[in-house]
Design an enzyme around this catalytic site. Structure first.
Site, mmCIF file in Angstrom:
data_model
loop_
_atom_site.group_PDB
_atom_site.id
_atom_site.type_symbol
_atom_site.label_atom_id
_atom_site.label_comp_id
_atom_site.label_asym_id
_atom_site.label_seq_id
_atom_site.Cartn_x
_atom_site.Cartn_y
_atom_site.Cartn_z
ATOM 1 N N LYS A 67 -22.931 29.952 19.664
ATOM 2 C CA LYS A 67 -23.632 29.055 20.597
ATOM 3 C C LYS A 67 -25.020 28.834 20.017
ATOM 4 O O LYS A 67 -25.719 29.792 19.681
ATOM 5 C CB LYS A 67 -23.741 29.675 21.987
ATOM 6 C CG LYS A 67 -24.541 28.780 22.945
ATOM 7 C CD LYS A 67 -24.419 29.224 24.388
ATOM 8 C CE LYS A 67 -25.414 30.283 24.763
ATOM 9 N NZ LYS A 67 -25.478 30.506 26.229
ATOM 10 N N HIS A 138 -32.020 28.768 39.124
ATOM 11 C CA HIS A 138 -30.811 28.043 38.707
ATOM 12 C C HIS A 138 -29.593 28.966 38.624
ATOM 13 O O HIS A 138 -28.532 28.678 39.166
ATOM 14 C CB HIS A 138 -31.081 27.383 37.349
ATOM 15 C CG HIS A 138 -29.921 26.624 36.815
ATOM 16 N ND1 HIS A 138 -29.476 25.454 37.379
ATOM 17 C CD2 HIS A 138 -29.096 26.873 35.771
ATOM 18 C CE1 HIS A 138 -28.435 25.011 36.712
ATOM 19 N NE2 HIS A 138 -28.171 25.854 35.721
ATOM 20 N N ASN A 160 -37.179 36.854 46.790
ATOM 21 C CA ASN A 160 -37.614 36.160 45.577
ATOM 22 C C ASN A 160 -39.134 36.121 45.531
ATOM 23 O O ASN A 160 -39.782 36.022 46.573
ATOM 24 C CB ASN A 160 -37.049 34.729 45.546
ATOM 25 C CG ASN A 160 -37.196 34.110 44.164
ATOM 26 O OD1 ASN A 160 -36.904 34.759 43.161
ATOM 27 N ND2 ASN A 160 -37.659 32.875 44.102
ATOM 28 N N SER A 199 -36.794 35.909 35.876
ATOM 29 C CA SER A 199 -37.429 35.978 34.558
ATOM 30 C C SER A 199 -38.610 36.929 34.586
ATOM 31 O O SER A 199 -39.624 36.680 33.957
ATOM 32 C CB SER A 199 -37.841 34.590 34.090
ATOM 33 O OG SER A 199 -37.784 33.646 35.105
ATOM 34 N N MET A 219 -29.130 41.060 35.760
ATOM 35 C CA MET A 219 -28.669 39.972 34.914
ATOM 36 C C MET A 219 -29.800 39.175 34.261
ATOM 37 O O MET A 219 -29.559 38.366 33.379
ATOM 38 C CB MET A 219 -27.803 39.015 35.739
ATOM 39 C CG MET A 219 -26.613 39.663 36.411
ATOM 40 S SD MET A 219 -25.526 40.541 35.265
ATOM 41 C CE MET A 219 -24.977 39.200 34.232
ATOM 42 N N THR A 221 -32.612 40.283 32.560
ATOM 43 C CA THR A 221 -33.288 40.796 31.364
ATOM 44 C C THR A 221 -32.426 40.597 30.125
ATOM 45 O O THR A 221 -31.427 41.288 29.940
ATOM 46 C CB THR A 221 -33.651 42.283 31.577
ATOM 47 O OG1 THR A 221 -34.531 42.361 32.693
ATOM 48 C CG2 THR A 221 -34.339 42.861 30.347
ATOM 49 N N ASP A 222 -32.841 39.623 29.310
ATOM 50 C CA ASP A 222 -32.085 39.299 28.100
ATOM 51 C C ASP A 222 -32.990 39.155 26.891
ATOM 52 O O ASP A 222 -32.621 38.552 25.894
ATOM 53 C CB ASP A 222 -31.270 38.010 28.324
ATOM 54 C CG ASP A 222 -32.167 36.841 28.749
ATOM 55 O OD1 ASP A 222 -33.393 37.044 28.888
ATOM 56 O OD2 ASP A 222 -31.642 35.728 28.925
ATOM 57 N N LYS A 226 -38.750 41.912 28.985
ATOM 58 C CA LYS A 226 -38.391 41.564 30.366
ATOM 59 C C LYS A 226 -37.957 42.816 31.135
ATOM 60 O O LYS A 226 -37.447 43.772 30.540
ATOM 61 C CB LYS A 226 -37.242 40.555 30.376
ATOM 62 C CG LYS A 226 -37.686 39.113 30.171
ATOM 63 C CD LYS A 226 -36.497 38.211 30.443
ATOM 64 C CE LYS A 226 -36.782 36.771 30.150
ATOM 65 N NZ LYS A 226 -35.564 35.964 30.193
ATOM 66 N N GLY A 292 -26.404 43.414 32.324
ATOM 67 C CA GLY A 292 -25.737 42.237 31.741
ATOM 68 C C GLY A 292 -26.692 41.472 30.836
ATOM 69 O O GLY A 292 -27.551 40.736 31.307
HETATM 70 P P1 NAD Z 1 -35.091 29.797 36.792
HETATM 71 O O1 NAD Z 1 -36.360 29.389 36.125
HETATM 72 O O2 NAD Z 1 -34.259 28.754 37.451
HETATM 73 O O3 NAD Z 1 -35.435 30.897 37.909
HETATM 74 C C1 NAD Z 1 -36.284 31.975 37.615
HETATM 75 C C2 NAD Z 1 -36.226 33.005 38.724
HETATM 76 O O4 NAD Z 1 -37.105 34.076 38.392
HETATM 77 C C3 NAD Z 1 -36.695 32.482 40.076
HETATM 78 O O5 NAD Z 1 -36.045 33.190 41.082
HETATM 79 C C4 NAD Z 1 -38.193 32.804 40.046
HETATM 80 O O6 NAD Z 1 -38.746 32.881 41.336
HETATM 81 C C5 NAD Z 1 -38.140 34.157 39.384
HETATM 82 N N1 NAD Z 1 -39.388 34.510 38.688
HETATM 83 C C6 NAD Z 1 -40.099 33.735 37.834
HETATM 84 N N2 NAD Z 1 -41.140 34.441 37.350
HETATM 85 C C7 NAD Z 1 -41.072 35.671 37.915
HETATM 86 C C8 NAD Z 1 -41.863 36.847 37.814
HETATM 87 N N3 NAD Z 1 -42.910 36.889 37.028
HETATM 88 N N4 NAD Z 1 -41.478 37.926 38.528
HETATM 89 C C9 NAD Z 1 -40.393 37.901 39.333
HETATM 90 N N5 NAD Z 1 -39.604 36.818 39.470
HETATM 91 C C10 NAD Z 1 -39.945 35.728 38.758
HETATM 92 O O7 NAD Z 1 -34.295 30.606 35.710
HETATM 93 P P2 NAD Z 1 -32.727 30.904 35.656
HETATM 94 O O8 NAD Z 1 -32.065 29.876 34.836
HETATM 95 O O9 NAD Z 1 -32.231 31.170 37.029
HETATM 96 O O10 NAD Z 1 -32.711 32.238 34.791
HETATM 97 C C11 NAD Z 1 -33.139 33.460 35.357
HETATM 98 C C12 NAD Z 1 -33.183 34.524 34.280
HETATM 99 O O11 NAD Z 1 -31.867 34.790 33.825
HETATM 100 C C13 NAD Z 1 -33.978 34.155 33.044
HETATM 101 O O12 NAD Z 1 -34.776 35.263 32.713
HETATM 102 C C14 NAD Z 1 -32.920 33.932 31.984
HETATM 103 O O13 NAD Z 1 -33.382 34.217 30.692
HETATM 104 C C15 NAD Z 1 -31.879 34.922 32.420
HETATM 105 N N6 NAD Z 1 -30.513 34.661 31.920
HETATM 106 C C16 NAD Z 1 -29.766 35.721 31.557
HETATM 107 C C17 NAD Z 1 -28.491 35.527 31.082
HETATM 108 C C18 NAD Z 1 -27.646 36.709 30.715
HETATM 109 O O14 NAD Z 1 -26.561 36.511 30.159
HETATM 110 N N7 NAD Z 1 -28.019 37.900 31.030
HETATM 111 C C19 NAD Z 1 -27.982 34.230 30.969
HETATM 112 C C20 NAD Z 1 -28.754 33.162 31.389
HETATM 113 C C21 NAD Z 1 -30.039 33.386 31.868
#
Ligand code: NAD
Length: 321
Positions: A67, A138, A160, A199, A219, A221-222, A226, A292
């Site tokens: 990917k 998202h 949140n 995030s 889920m 922390t990637d 983080k 995850g």
């Molecule tokens: P998003 O931007 O739509 O949402 C971010 C979320 O994190 C919101 O709920 C926001 O309020 C919260 N947030 C933002 N800054 C914050 C902070 N400093 N402290 C606490 N909460 C905070 O992002 P998303 O697309 O929903 O992705 C969320 C996370 O998931 C990202 O960190 C992304 O990298 C991670 N992710 C992980 C995987 C995996 O396989 N593990 C896959 C995709 C995304």
């Protein structure tokens, strides 16, 4: 070569197909039949973008590929397109010829939700009733929909950092016919299953804000640095993950490992539970935690599944390449 455009994925791919694909590939990883390649992730110095590759090879499913994609923070504001952009490329493991190019944006959300859902299926208590959500962005709505399918939940509670986003969760809970309550982190003690998907770079959930018997799926922390939960929670829990190498470097466990609270050899691959070589949950009072981290093989597995569905429905675009 077959092309499955991003716009076709929503109508083709189901949560069930994503779940099966991810469960199978986790099992293959634990049986040493599938492995991930080292992840490349670069700040390219243009548009503040992070770009990279996640790849792997599944010898049992004969899925080879990668990917490519990442995060373009200015997309939405400047161009009206989503910030996460990715494409999956699949190759014929016998010849090296490219076989498919598949839109990876929606698939990423589905495969990430499938991962926590697999962990809930195999690790949560059967009688889990309250689902706690931390994060409301998202990915969170996908996580919530998938989690709700795994147990007979009666209520969803959510926290949140940005409370104005919580209606995203309330809407999904309502659609599922369940009450939703915005709560404090202390109230997460009521949850039987907690999914965190933020995030964050600091611990949100404290080690004492989780009750005995809870399953926690971390889920968000990637990446290095983080963090979503107090590292002491990992010391209280039995820790499972998709891939140990990622868990200790870019996953939630990186901090507990660095602080000497847990050892790498104590982290269990979820695939071992799926395969039956590890018993999984050990008692109703045990806290289980799934780290995850998101592996390339998940992307390849769901992309291969969607190519099959696209061929079946005559939607795949064939190009001579
Ligand atoms: P998003 O931007 O739509 O949402 C971010 C979320 O994190 C919101 O709920 C926001 O309020 C919260 N947030 C933002 N800054 C914050 C902070 N400093 N402290 C606490 N909460 C905070 O992002 P998303 O697309 O929903 O992705 C969320 C996370 O998931 C990202 O960190 C992304 O990298 C991670 N992710 C992980 C995987 C995996 O396989 N593990 C896959 C995709 C995304």
């Amino acid at each position: 070569m077959l092309i499955v455009p991003e716009r076709e994925i929503a109508a083709l791919m189901t949560r069930e197909a994503a779940f099966d694909a991810v469960e199978q590939v986790f099992a293959a990883m634990a049986a040493d039949k599938a492995y991930n390649f080292p992840v490349v992730r670069e700040a390219i110095g243009h548009e503040d973008a992070l770009y990279g590759f996640k790849g792997g090879f599944d010898r049992s499913g004969l899925t080879l590929g990668l990917k490519a994609g990442g995060y373009w923070p200015n997309n939405l504001e400047k161009r009206g397109i989503i910030n996460h952009q990715s494409t999956v490329f699949l190759f014929d493991p016998d010849t090296g010829k490219v076989t498919a190019m598949v839109g990876g944006n929606l698939l990423t959300a589905l495969r990430t939700a499938a991962a926590s859902s697999v962990s809930i299926r195999h690790l949560a208590r059967e009688d889990a009733k309250v689902l706690g959500m931390i994060g409301a962005g998202h990915q969170a709505t996908f996580q919530l929909r998938a989690a709700l399918e795994q147990r007979a939940f009666e209520k969803v509670i959510g926290w949140n950092l940005h409370p104005e986003m919580l209606p995203n969760l309330a809407k999904v809970a309502e659609e599922a016919g369940l009450p939703f309550e915005a709560v404090s982190l202390d109230a997460m003690r009521e949850a039987d299953v907690i999914v965190s998907i933020t995030s964050s770079f600091d611990a949100i959930l404290g080690a004492d804000q989780v009750s005995p018997g809870t399953h926690v799926a971390c889920m968000g922390t990637d990446t290095k640095g983080k963090m979503e939960v107090d590292p002491a929670l990992l010391a209280r829990a039995t820790v499972f993950t998709d891939e140990v190498a990622q868990s200790v470097t870019i996953g939630e466990a990186q901090h507990a490992i660095a602080q000497g609270l847990i050892r790498e050899q104590d982290i269990i691959q979820i695939g071992a539970v799926i395969n039956g070589t590890h018993p999984g949950r050990d008692g109703a009072d045990r806290i289980t935690l799934f780290d995850g981290t998101g592996v390339g093989l998940q992307d390849l597995a769901v992309a291969a599944a969607v190519v099959d569905l696209a061929v079946e429905k005559g939607i795949a675009v064939e190009v001579d390449f």
